[in-house]
Scaffold this motif. Structure first.
Motif, PDB file in Angstrom:
ATOM      1  N   LEU A   1      44.300  40.311  36.187  1.00  0.00           N
ATOM      2  CA  LEU A   1      43.190  41.275  36.240  1.00  0.00           C
ATOM      3  C   LEU A   1      42.015  40.793  37.087  1.00  0.00           C
ATOM      4  N   SER A   2      41.898  39.481  37.274  1.00  0.00           N
ATOM      5  CA  SER A   2      40.698  38.923  37.917  1.00  0.00           C
ATOM      6  C   SER A   2      40.441  39.498  39.309  1.00  0.00           C
ATOM      7  N   LYS A   3      41.509  39.896  39.976  1.00  0.00           N
ATOM      8  CA  LYS A   3      41.346  40.442  41.339  1.00  0.00           C
ATOM      9  C   LYS A   3      40.787  41.862  41.308  1.00  0.00           C
ATOM     10  N   LYS A   4      40.963  42.555  40.180  1.00  0.00           N
ATOM     11  CA  LYS A   4      40.598  43.978  40.101  1.00  0.00           C
ATOM     12  C   LYS A   4      39.216  44.213  39.486  1.00  0.00           C
ATOM     13  N   VAL A   5      38.775  43.285  38.610  1.00  0.00           N
ATOM     14  CA  VAL A   5      37.560  43.551  37.828  1.00  0.00           C
ATOM     15  C   VAL A   5      36.304  43.138  38.589  1.00  0.00           C
ATOM     16  N   ASP A   6      35.136  43.558  38.038  1.00  0.00           N
ATOM     17  CA  ASP A   6      33.859  43.257  38.702  1.00  0.00           C
ATOM     18  C   ASP A   6      33.293  41.910  38.275  1.00  0.00           C
ATOM     19  N   LYS A   7      33.429  41.590  36.985  1.00  0.00           N
ATOM     20  CA  LYS A   7      32.818  40.358  36.482  1.00  0.00           C
ATOM     21  C   LYS A   7      33.762  39.644  35.522  1.00  0.00           C
ATOM     22  N   ILE A   8      33.659  38.304  35.517  1.00  0.00           N
ATOM     23  CA  ILE A   8      34.497  37.486  34.638  1.00  0.00           C
ATOM     24  C   ILE A   8      33.584  36.507  33.893  1.00  0.00           C
ATOM     25  N   CYS A   9      33.439  36.720  32.593  1.00  0.00           N
ATOM     26  CA  CYS A   9      32.611  35.827  31.779  1.00  0.00           C
ATOM     27  C   CYS A   9      33.493  34.710  31.227  1.00  0.00           C
ATOM     28  N   VAL A  10      33.070  33.464  31.426  1.00  0.00           N
ATOM     29  CA  VAL A  10      33.910  32.318  31.038  1.00  0.00           C
ATOM     30  C   VAL A  10      33.130  31.360  30.131  1.00  0.00           C
ATOM     31  N   ALA A  11      33.877  30.443  29.510  1.00  0.00           N
ATOM     32  CA  ALA A  11      33.270  29.478  28.586  1.00  0.00           C
ATOM     33  C   ALA A  11      33.351  28.048  29.104  1.00  0.00           C
ATOM     34  N   TYR A  12      34.094  27.832  30.186  1.00  0.00           N
ATOM     35  CA  TYR A  12      34.301  26.468  30.701  1.00  0.00           C
ATOM     36  C   TYR A  12      34.002  26.418  32.196  1.00  0.00           C
ATOM     37  N   ASP A  13      33.748  25.211  32.680  1.00  0.00           N
ATOM     38  CA  ASP A  13      33.544  25.001  34.122  1.00  0.00           C
ATOM     39  C   ASP A  13      34.896  24.944  34.845  1.00  0.00           C
ATOM     40  N   ASN A  14      34.825  24.986  36.161  1.00  0.00           N
ATOM     41  CA  ASN A  14      35.987  24.783  37.060  1.00  0.00           C
ATOM     42  C   ASN A  14      37.045  25.892  36.980  1.00  0.00           C
TER      43      ASN A  14
END
Length: 368
Positions: free
Chosen positions: A141-154
């Motif tokens: 999905l990462s290629k299609k969505v506008d934003k990606i909220c994450v909890a870790y670095d890298n």
């Protein structure tokens, strides 16, 4: 018109395990607080736990006929293409009918078809990735969505860097002030004041290897002068409840007052699911992680490693428990300086405003 009073529609999808469901519910609750008149709809996988947990939290949910691909060759995989076509068709119908302003995915089978359809219709989309190693759904999905909220670095190794926002994982708000609850917690669990407490967690269903470890090392743990709160899980309660008759040992199927359990604890042994890790960072107690080796992409080991690399916890691989546990845990109990160091370091990794920050990103999408 005031933006806050406008009736927005939000569609959320995430499920399969508590680690995907509870963040979605936390996000929905924060949205509801900011936009009381908003409409919120969940989409889950039929026959999975979200179909029970989401209505309990007060939200409507629709189910898709979807499951994951088995990693081994199996007959179940033969039905996967049919399930995928069916769920994409139904997701399209749901999106067309509901007309959401924003779509939010927190991982799990159902979020794939739903966000795929929403993104293809030009609806602003956000995904929240709980783990240090993303699941296949969120990677796709990462290629299609506008934003990606994450909890870790890298995580730019897996996701487009310009879409990543580090927010952390949503956690229960009642964990933010546990230091003030120690006295109440000791009374609640009927513990001996002044005696150190070990809290053992294996997730809501339980963890066989952790239960076997505690059973095997019970005499040893008592030589360390510890009292034990042992959450053995629903699947194992009948097997281990008899140990609740042992002095200074209490066995629980499930702990409802987790804030009290954390407040009472001096040491914690836990699996390393994303939700548990995020909670333990806020709790800030010396922790020994025993990651489950049975999860996709071995993500629990990666979650725990990210904390251990900051000298903020101890990790023992499940296969090494028999050899390493007494030595590593005994050293921790004997070393006050090490306990303080782990405690201080793990607290530094806590992201306490995760839910608010994620919904802040959702709000930006409303103005897109």
């Amino acid at each position: 018109m005031n933006q806050k009073s406008k009736t927005y529609k939000f569609i959320l999808s995430g499920g399969g395990t508590g680690g995907h469901i509870y963040p979605a519910i936390a996000i929905a609750n924060e949205i509801k607080q900011r936009y009381p008149d908003s409409e919120i709809l969940f989409v889950g996988a039929k026959d999975r736990m979200e179909m029970e947990k989401v209505p309990q939290a007060g939200y409507n949910i629709k189910g898709l006929w979807i499951s994951g691909i088995q990693r081994k060759l199996t007959l179940k995989n033969l039905s996967f293409p049919f399930k995928l076509i069916s769920s994409l068709w139904n997701a399209r119908k749901i999106v067309k009918q509901f007309k959401p302003d924003v779509a939010i995915g927190t991982g799990g089978f159902a979020s794939g078809p739903l966000l795929q359809v929403a993104a293809s219709k030009g609806i602003p989309c956000l995904i929240q990735e709980q783990n240090s190693y993303p699941g296949i759904t969120n990677k796709l999905l990462s290629k299609k969505v506008d934003k990606i909220c994450v909890a870790y670095d890298n995580l730019e190794r897996f996701f487009p860097e310009e879409k990543i926002i580090k927010t952390g994982n949503p956690v229960r708000q009642d964990l933010l002030d546990i230091s003030s609850k120690k006295e109440e917690a000791i009374k609640h669990f009927n513990l001996v004041e002044g005696k150190k407490t070990l809290l053992v967690l294996g997730g809501s269903l339980g963890a066989r290897a952790i239960n076997q470890l505690i059973e095997r090392e019970l005499d040893y743990l008592q030589t360390l002068n510890l009292q034990i709160i042992w959450q053995c899980g629903k699947l194992y309660y009948q097997t281990y409840k008899l140990y609740g008759n042992t002095k200074h040992v209490q066995v629980h199927q499930f702990i409802n007052k987790m804030d009290y359990a954390y407040a009472a604890a001096d040491f914690i042994i836990s699996r390393a699911g994303a939700g548990s890790v995020s909670e333990l960072c806020i709790v800030g107690k010396p922790t020994v992680f025993v990651p489950s080796p049975y999860v996709a992409e071995d993500h629990q080991t990666k979650n725990a490693s990210a904390i251990v690399s900051q000298n903020a916890a101890i990790m023992i691989a499940q296969e090494d428990l028999k050899v390493d546990f007494k030595n590593k845990f005994g050293q921790l109990v004997a070393n006050l300086e090490k306990q303080e160091q782990l405690s201080n370091n793990i607290k530094q990794l806590a992201l306490v405003n995760a839910t608010k920050d994620i919904v802040g990103e959702v709000e930006k999408l409303l103005n897109k």
